[in-house]
Motif scaffolding. Sequence first.
Motif, PDB file in Angstrom:
ATOM      1  N   LYS A   1       3.383  -1.260  -6.252  1.00  0.00           N
ATOM      2  CA  LYS A   1       4.281  -0.277  -6.876  1.00  0.00           C
ATOM      3  C   LYS A   1       4.500  -0.572  -8.352  1.00  0.00           C
ATOM      4  O   LYS A   1       4.405   0.303  -9.203  1.00  0.00           O
ATOM      5  N   ARG A   2       4.761  -1.849  -8.657  1.00  0.00           N
ATOM      6  CA  ARG A   2       5.084  -2.258 -10.030  1.00  0.00           C
ATOM      7  C   ARG A   2       3.894  -2.125 -10.981  1.00  0.00           C
ATOM      8  O   ARG A   2       4.031  -1.638 -12.090  1.00  0.00           O
ATOM      9  N   ASP A   3       2.723  -2.586 -10.531  1.00  0.00           N
ATOM     10  CA  ASP A   3       1.551  -2.645 -11.426  1.00  0.00           C
ATOM     11  C   ASP A   3       0.561  -1.508 -11.219  1.00  0.00           C
ATOM     12  O   ASP A   3      -0.492  -1.481 -11.865  1.00  0.00           O
ATOM     13  N   ASN A   4       0.899  -0.582 -10.291  1.00  0.00           N
ATOM     14  CA  ASN A   4       0.014   0.552 -10.000  1.00  0.00           C
ATOM     15  C   ASN A   4      -1.416   0.066  -9.747  1.00  0.00           C
ATOM     16  O   ASN A   4      -2.382   0.497 -10.370  1.00  0.00           O
ATOM     17  N   THR A   5      -1.534  -0.883  -8.815  1.00  0.00           N
ATOM     18  CA  THR A   5      -2.813  -1.526  -8.545  1.00  0.00           C
ATOM     19  C   THR A   5      -3.194  -1.381  -7.074  1.00  0.00           C
ATOM     20  O   THR A   5      -2.504  -0.693  -6.321  1.00  0.00           O
ATOM     21  N   THR A   6      -4.292  -2.018  -6.652  1.00  0.00           N
ATOM     22  CA  THR A   6      -4.751  -1.907  -5.262  1.00  0.00           C
ATOM     23  C   THR A   6      -4.363  -3.152  -4.468  1.00  0.00           C
ATOM     24  O   THR A   6      -4.113  -4.211  -5.048  1.00  0.00           O
TER      25      THR A   6
ATOM     26  N   THR B   1       9.714 -14.697  -0.645  1.00  0.00           N
ATOM     27  CA  THR B   1       9.834 -13.355  -0.053  1.00  0.00           C
ATOM     28  C   THR B   1       8.651 -13.150   0.886  1.00  0.00           C
ATOM     29  O   THR B   1       7.561 -13.669   0.628  1.00  0.00           O
ATOM     30  N   ASP B   2       8.865 -12.393   1.944  1.00  0.00           N
ATOM     31  CA  ASP B   2       7.824 -12.059   2.906  1.00  0.00           C
ATOM     32  C   ASP B   2       6.574 -11.504   2.202  1.00  0.00           C
ATOM     33  O   ASP B   2       6.683 -10.728   1.249  1.00  0.00           O
ATOM     34  N   LEU B   3       5.392 -11.908   2.661  1.00  0.00           N
ATOM     35  CA  LEU B   3       4.121 -11.549   2.016  1.00  0.00           C
ATOM     36  C   LEU B   3       3.924 -10.041   1.875  1.00  0.00           C
ATOM     37  O   LEU B   3       3.562  -9.554   0.799  1.00  0.00           O
ATOM     38  N   GLU B   4       4.180  -9.281   2.945  1.00  0.00           N
ATOM     39  CA  GLU B   4       3.981  -7.826   2.881  1.00  0.00           C
ATOM     40  C   GLU B   4       4.909  -7.177   1.852  1.00  0.00           C
ATOM     41  O   GLU B   4       4.524  -6.252   1.148  1.00  0.00           O
ATOM     42  N   GLU B   5       6.127  -7.691   1.788  1.00  0.00           N
ATOM     43  CA  GLU B   5       7.095  -7.188   0.807  1.00  0.00           C
ATOM     44  C   GLU B   5       6.583  -7.442  -0.617  1.00  0.00           C
ATOM     45  O   GLU B   5       6.664  -6.578  -1.488  1.00  0.00           O
ATOM     46  N   ARG B   6       6.025  -8.636  -0.823  1.00  0.00           N
ATOM     47  CA  ARG B   6       5.459  -8.989  -2.131  1.00  0.00           C
ATOM     48  C   ARG B   6       4.307  -8.053  -2.500  1.00  0.00           C
ATOM     49  O   ARG B   6       4.252  -7.546  -3.623  1.00  0.00           O
ATOM     50  N   ILE B   7       3.406  -7.820  -1.548  1.00  0.00           N
ATOM     51  CA  ILE B   7       2.242  -6.956  -1.792  1.00  0.00           C
ATOM     52  C   ILE B   7       2.700  -5.552  -2.188  1.00  0.00           C
ATOM     53  O   ILE B   7       2.235  -4.990  -3.178  1.00  0.00           O
ATOM     54  N   ASN B   8       3.648  -5.006  -1.422  1.00  0.00           N
ATOM     55  CA  ASN B   8       4.158  -3.654  -1.706  1.00  0.00           C
ATOM     56  C   ASN B   8       4.827  -3.573  -3.077  1.00  0.00           C
ATOM     57  O   ASN B   8       4.638  -2.599  -3.808  1.00  0.00           O
ATOM     58  N   ARG B   9       5.600  -4.611  -3.418  1.00  0.00           N
ATOM     59  CA  ARG B   9       6.271  -4.644  -4.722  1.00  0.00           C
ATOM     60  C   ARG B   9       5.262  -4.610  -5.869  1.00  0.00           C
ATOM     61  O   ARG B   9       5.437  -3.881  -6.841  1.00  0.00           O
ATOM     62  N   ILE B  10       4.226  -5.433  -5.758  1.00  0.00           N
ATOM     63  CA  ILE B  10       3.243  -5.537  -6.857  1.00  0.00           C
ATOM     64  C   ILE B  10       2.422  -4.254  -6.975  1.00  0.00           C
ATOM     65  O   ILE B  10       2.158  -3.785  -8.086  1.00  0.00           O
TER      66      ILE B  10
END
Length: 198
Positions: free
Chosen positions: A142-147, A131-140
């Motif tokens: 959102k999912r893990d409530n992290t920075t 999956t595209d890197l930016e999509e991965r970053i946004n997913r994580i």
Amino acid sequence: MIIGLTGGIGSGKSTVAKMFNEFSTVAIYIADIEAKQLMNTSKVIKENLIKFFGEDVFKNAVLNREFLANIVFKDKEKLKVLNNIVHPEVKNHFKKFVANNSDKDYIVYESAILFENNTQNQFDFIITVYTDLEERINRIIKRDNTTRKEVLNRINSQWKDNKKMLLSNYVVDNYSVKNTKILVEQIHNILTKKQCSI
């Protein structure tokens, strides 16, 4: 047949694993979930975690994941130590899982760090989810409530996508559920010899 399923954090491996799980002749082993359980239940793992990371690694007899993540995702050597503690126990656990599912067409072993642990040669075929890197970053985030910084630390502790894809038999480009489902069905058909090519 044992199939390795991998991909970077946030790529959608769990989604793909669920799709494979819909086939009744397939058994799924999620290494990360099993490892988390073993870290709380295995005496060997517990003793070694305390020995290398200190008493604070457990809080009220439960693994303090945040404490441990803050250490290992900033230090590759300490991440290696963690993997060396947990991986042999997961390997033994998986052997039992394989024995208990010998009637299945194939078993899918899902792990984010399949290549990083140098276990790729243990599988008949390897599937990498991309999956595209930016999509991965946004997913994580959102999912893990992290920075974003913490997410990038975790991503940088893993192999780059292109390196994984070059060493894989199949790549699932996970940009839409519909497309991913089609690719999973095609791979399943190949693996069960229902058709000869994708």
